[in-house]
Design a protein around this motif. Structure first.
Motif, PDB file in Angstrom:
ATOM      1  N   PHE A 158      -4.990   0.762   3.723  1.00  0.00           N
ATOM      2  CA  PHE A 158      -3.842   1.266   3.681  1.00  0.00           C
ATOM      3  C   PHE A 158      -3.405   2.341   4.364  1.00  0.00           C
ATOM      4  N   PRO A 159      -2.194   1.867   5.032  1.00  0.00           N
ATOM      5  CA  PRO A 159      -1.319   1.024   4.739  1.00  0.00           C
ATOM      6  C   PRO A 159      -1.239  -0.091   5.939  1.00  0.00           C
ATOM      7  N   GLU A 160      -1.767  -0.027   7.047  1.00  0.00           N
ATOM      8  CA  GLU A 160      -1.711  -0.917   7.833  1.00  0.00           C
ATOM      9  C   GLU A 160      -2.217  -2.441   7.538  1.00  0.00           C
ATOM     10  N   GLY A 161      -2.972  -2.600   6.384  1.00  0.00           N
ATOM     11  CA  GLY A 161      -3.820  -3.643   6.047  1.00  0.00           C
ATOM     12  C   GLY A 161      -3.249  -4.126   4.942  1.00  0.00           C
ATOM     13  N   TYR A 162      -1.889  -3.732   4.412  1.00  0.00           N
ATOM     14  CA  TYR A 162      -1.295  -4.363   3.515  1.00  0.00           C
ATOM     15  C   TYR A 162      -0.195  -5.006   3.975  1.00  0.00           C
ATOM     16  N   ALA A 163       0.040  -6.235   3.255  1.00  0.00           N
ATOM     17  CA  ALA A 163       1.404  -7.042   3.742  1.00  0.00           C
ATOM     18  C   ALA A 163       2.868  -6.385   3.282  1.00  0.00           C
ATOM     19  N   ALA A 164       2.576  -5.495   2.148  1.00  0.00           N
ATOM     20  CA  ALA A 164       3.844  -5.011   1.587  1.00  0.00           C
ATOM     21  C   ALA A 164       3.505  -3.400   1.274  1.00  0.00           C
ATOM     22  N   PRO A 165       3.210  -2.606   2.158  1.00  0.00           N
ATOM     23  CA  PRO A 165       2.720  -1.157   2.046  1.00  0.00           C
ATOM     24  C   PRO A 165       3.655  -0.407   1.217  1.00  0.00           C
ATOM     25  N   ARG A 166       4.687  -0.742   1.280  1.00  0.00           N
ATOM     26  CA  ARG A 166       5.974   0.223   0.556  1.00  0.00           C
ATOM     27  C   ARG A 166       6.519  -0.391  -0.820  1.00  0.00           C
ATOM     28  N   GLN A 167       5.564  -1.505  -1.247  1.00  0.00           N
ATOM     29  CA  GLN A 167       6.077  -2.125  -2.267  1.00  0.00           C
ATOM     30  C   GLN A 167       5.695  -1.207  -3.584  1.00  0.00           C
ATOM     31  N   GLU A 168       6.533  -0.968  -4.851  1.00  0.00           N
ATOM     32  CA  GLU A 168       6.230  -0.179  -5.916  1.00  0.00           C
ATOM     33  C   GLU A 168       6.619  -1.018  -7.115  1.00  0.00           C
ATOM     34  N   PRO A 169       5.343  -1.278  -7.970  1.00  0.00           N
ATOM     35  CA  PRO A 169       4.230  -0.662  -7.769  1.00  0.00           C
ATOM     36  C   PRO A 169       3.414  -1.368  -6.590  1.00  0.00           C
TER      37      PRO A 169
END
Length: 255
Positions: A200-211
């Motif tokens: 995290f965050p570069e390995g996530y497709a949607a790092p800003r997603q909440e939750p």
């Protein structure tokens, strides 16, 4: 005198190799023309089931790759209608040198040089001339355990990609091929090697997603979809992956 002359020759070779590598990297990441990625199938264990699969293998098994790269590149403003041209090359009948079990740098360098020599000698002629060579190591459907680790090399612009010889696995095979292809353009892995969990965050497709969980897609160079903390799943196909901003910057899609 002779020793000094020999040293000069070696230095000249090293400078030439370094210059060629830099030029190749610039060309690969300039995206001025389509990059030809040629796929060479190999029967990894020589079994009859895999051989039958490869006899029937055609370009349709890889039809999702070129549109995927076009779609992802366009999101970052790359104007080429075909950033990567995917070509199915001829079968290779000689198994490549096995990667070293020793993870030391000298072993890795030695294997890389042997792999490049093997590729130069063993690759069948292909048109158009490939920019990237990916050797697809197919294993039978009943292969025991996890497949060997696939490898993509930026230096030499080639890859060794381990896949299952199953029609039902073709969509997931495309994900592995795409991942290793981007390594040859300079992309780095975005997952923890010990746990395989995306970083995290570069390995996530949607790092800003909440939750944060569940994610619905995987960053291509992370290779897994985080469902919840400590739980991952393999994407079913390229439609469940994307190229994140960090990867796009590494391969020259973001200047």
């Amino acid at each position: 005198m002779f020793k000094a002359f020999r040293i000069l020759i070696l230095l000249g070779i090293l400078v030439t190799v370094a210059g060629t590598t830099l030029i190749g990297r610039w060309q690969a990441q300039s995206w001025k023309r389509p990059q030809v990625v040629t796929l060479y199938p190999i029967n990894a264990s020589g079994d009859a089931v895999t051989d039958l699969y490869l006899e029937r293998l055609d370009a349709a098994a890889f039809a999702g790759l070129a549109p995927y790269f076009q779609q992802e590149a366009a999101r970052y403003g790359v104007s080429l209608s075909e950033p990567m041209r995917i070509v199915l090359g001829g079968r290779v009948r000689v198994v490549p040198p096995a990667p070293p079990r020793d993870a030391g740098p000298l072993s890795a360098i030695s294997w890389s040089l042997r792999m490049r020599w093997w590729a130069w000698r063993s690759t069948p002629p292909s048109s158009p001339v490939p920019d990237v060579k990916l050797f697809l190591m197919y294993h039978p459907p009943d292969f025991a355990g996890a497949l060997p680790h696939s490898i993509g090399l930026e230096k030499g612009r080639l890859g060794l990609v381990h896949l299952f010889a199953m029609k039902s696995q073709q969509a997931q095979n495309e994900v592995v091929i795409a991942h290793e292809a981007l390594h040859t353009f300079g992309a780095s892995d975005k997952y923890d090697r010990a746990t395989l969990a995306p970083v995290f965050p570069e390995g996530y497709a949607a790092p800003r997603q909440e939750p944060r969980y569940p994610q619905t897609a995987a960053e291509l160079m992370a290779g897994r979809v985080p469902v919840r903390e400590g739980e991952l799943r393999v994407p079913a196909g390229l439609s469940e992956t994307l190229v994140g901003p960090a990867t796009a910057a590494e391969i020259g899609w973001v200047k």
